[in-house]
Design an enzyme around this catalytic site. Structure first.
Site, PDB file in Angstrom:
ATOM      1  N   GLY A 104       0.957  -1.187  -0.026  1.00 28.76           N
ATOM      2  CA  GLY A 104      -0.165   0.043   0.103  1.00 28.76           C
ATOM      3  C   GLY A 104       0.854   1.196  -0.076  1.00 28.76           C
ATOM      4  O   GLY A 104       1.378   1.429   1.032  1.00 28.76           O
ATOM      5  N   HIS A 105       1.337   1.783  -1.133  1.00 28.73           N
ATOM      6  CA  HIS A 105       1.887   2.854  -1.236  1.00 28.73           C
ATOM      7  C   HIS A 105       1.169   4.186  -1.246  1.00 28.73           C
ATOM      8  O   HIS A 105       0.658   4.366  -2.135  1.00 28.73           O
ATOM      9  CB  HIS A 105       2.805   2.752  -2.369  1.00 28.73           C
ATOM     10  CG  HIS A 105       3.688   1.647  -2.515  1.00 28.73           C
ATOM     11  ND1 HIS A 105       4.561   0.874  -3.444  1.00 28.73           N
ATOM     12  CD2 HIS A 105       4.162   0.763  -1.448  1.00 28.73           C
ATOM     13  CE1 HIS A 105       5.450   0.075  -3.106  1.00 28.73           C
ATOM     14  NE2 HIS A 105       5.114  -0.109  -1.934  1.00 28.73           N
TER      15      HIS A 105
END
Ligand code: IMP
Length: 426
Positions: free
Chosen positions: A45-46
């Site tokens: 989850g950037h």
């Protein structure tokens, strides 16, 4: 870090993931031509903040937010196609044009609904704290040589036959594991038939694209997911993810040779966090752990789980420096430490009464180590407006110097907030 000699750069997490790679890649991508994801999948989850907008990218490389950049999903990724298209649709709704800028390796393996059922079922006995995205089972199929790859969708008849076999096998496993869940073959067939027409136009020999880009000295950023301590070989096994998150995985997963890589930037938080189960030697007790979590917004970008928080652990980062061959360090979230009167830094461990400067192989040993701390003075002034090292309070500069010395690699970037402009280039 890009210059005449450095045109192919890897960015990796050097702790347990969530170090802020998304922001670093976003900053570096301004100068890049290509950004490539090379391992992991929708477990990542950037997070990237642009103005008031926050983007959480799970599978699409963070470079997509720069209109000039071409993004590739490499062969080393396990791709969850439905999620990919949700992510793409959400980008389009927010005015990001991806046309002609996103390609997927035709050798990447697919994560299918049955992988998630298997992930949930094995969690019941293994209790690793996975993200539940089917990552482990998808890599098991890959290495068991029964995976379904993007290229297989070009011959739907063969893909259908393969799916019938895989779904039957998954159901046998689910029964063996005592799960009441069953995978549905029709659902799988409908899914691939629906997704293939959208996926195939994006499918290509991504490794060849990266190879050509490297040969033409275009600027290529290889974007890692998770962190060194979650690497399946080098991490805190079995509390790891199922891919090689370290820099060696970048060559394999992007489809190029290791000699193509010119530098490796390791991203570390100015403290340490971990989400999921497994040992965390420098975990801070109350009230500091809670304070770091609150100030740092330390909740999982994929699962929303609260992250466990603690002090910077130099044994971890020295180890990550070694197994990645780091050439530079980016320290993120320095601003979260603003206002702490004193900041402990773990310099090494003690194990069974002896000094221990290297990571033990067994998690049981890592769970028993006692960190040795240096306690550094904190600073009271906010650091969020600093744009060069000289703008930082002297104690914050001393803190960074100490991290650099203990890690054995030069600090090249310091991030002092979530916004794009809140970065110091050293
Ligand atoms: P999996 O990758 O979903 O199989 O999860 C295995 C372990 O890796 C769990 O401890 C997860 O919490 C952790 N993990 C996976 N992806 C990330 C990430 O992007 N950030 C932090 N931890 C992660």
């Amino acid at each position: 870090m890009f210059d005449a000699q450095t045109t192919c750069l890897v960015v990796v997490g050097a702790q347990w993931g969530d170090e802020g790679k998304g922001k670093l890649v976003d900053v570096l991508a301004e100068r890049a031509d290509f950004v490539v994801r090379y391992q992991g999948g929708a477990n990542a989850g950037h997070t990237v903040v642009i103005g008031d907008a926050q983007f959480i990218l799970r599978q699409i490389p963070s470079g997509i937010l720069h209109p000039r950049v071409t993004c590739l999903i490499g062969n080393g990724v396990v791709l969850e196609p439905e999620n990919l298209f949700k992510e793409l649709d959400s980008l389009h709704e927010r005015g990001i044009d991806t046309e002609g800028r996103l390609y997927i390796s035709d050798r990447a393996h697919l994560v299918l609904p049955y992988h998630k059922l298997l992930d949930a079922a094995s969690e019941k006995s293994q209790n690793l704290g996975t993200t539940g995205r089917g990552i482990g089972p998808a890599y098991e199929d890959k290495y068991g040589r029964r995976g379904v790859r993007v290229a297989d969708l070009r011959r739907l008849e063969c893909a259908r036959a393969a799916l019938a076999d895989r779904v039957r096998r998954a159901n046998q496993l689910l029964e063996m594991m005592g799960s009441g869940e069953r995978a549905n073959l029709d659902e799988h067939l409908r899914l691939v038939e629906r997704l293939a027409p959208r996926l195939l136009p994006l499918a290509t020999d991504a490794g060849l694209m990266v190879y050509r880009a490297v040969r033409e000295r275009r600027r290529v950023l290889l974007e890692g997911a998770q962190g060194a301590l979650l690497d399946v070989d080098h991490g805190t096994y079995p509390y790891v993810t199922s891919s090689n998150t370290t820099a060696g995985g970048a060559a394999v997963g992007a489809g190029i040779g290791p000699t193509a890589i010119d530098g490796v930037l390791g991203v570390v938080k100015a403290y340490t966090t971990r989400v999921g189960n497994g040992p965390l030697p420098t975990e801070a007790g109350s009230p500091y752990g809670e304070r770091l979590r609150e100030l740092g917004g330390e909740f999982g970008a994929v699962t929303g789980r609260p992250r466990r928080c603690g002090w910077f652990d130099a044994t971890v980062v020295r180890y990550a420096t070694r197994v990645n061959g780091l050439t530079g360090l980016a320290v993120t979230k320095l601003d979260v430490l603003d206002g702490f009167a004193e900041i402990p830094v773990g310099t090494m461990y003690r194990l069974d009464g002896h000094s221990c400067e290297e990571m033990p192989a067994e998690v049981e040993a890592l769970a028993r180590v006692e960190p040795v701390y240096d306690v550094l003075p904190g600073w009271t002034q906010p650091t969020g407006n600093a744009r060069k090292l000289a703008d930082l309070p002297a104690a914050a500069r001393a803190y960074l110097d100490r991290l650099e010395k203990l890690s054995g690699v030069p600090v090249r970037y310091v991030s002092v907030g979530t916004r794009r402009d809140q970065i110091i280039e050293v």
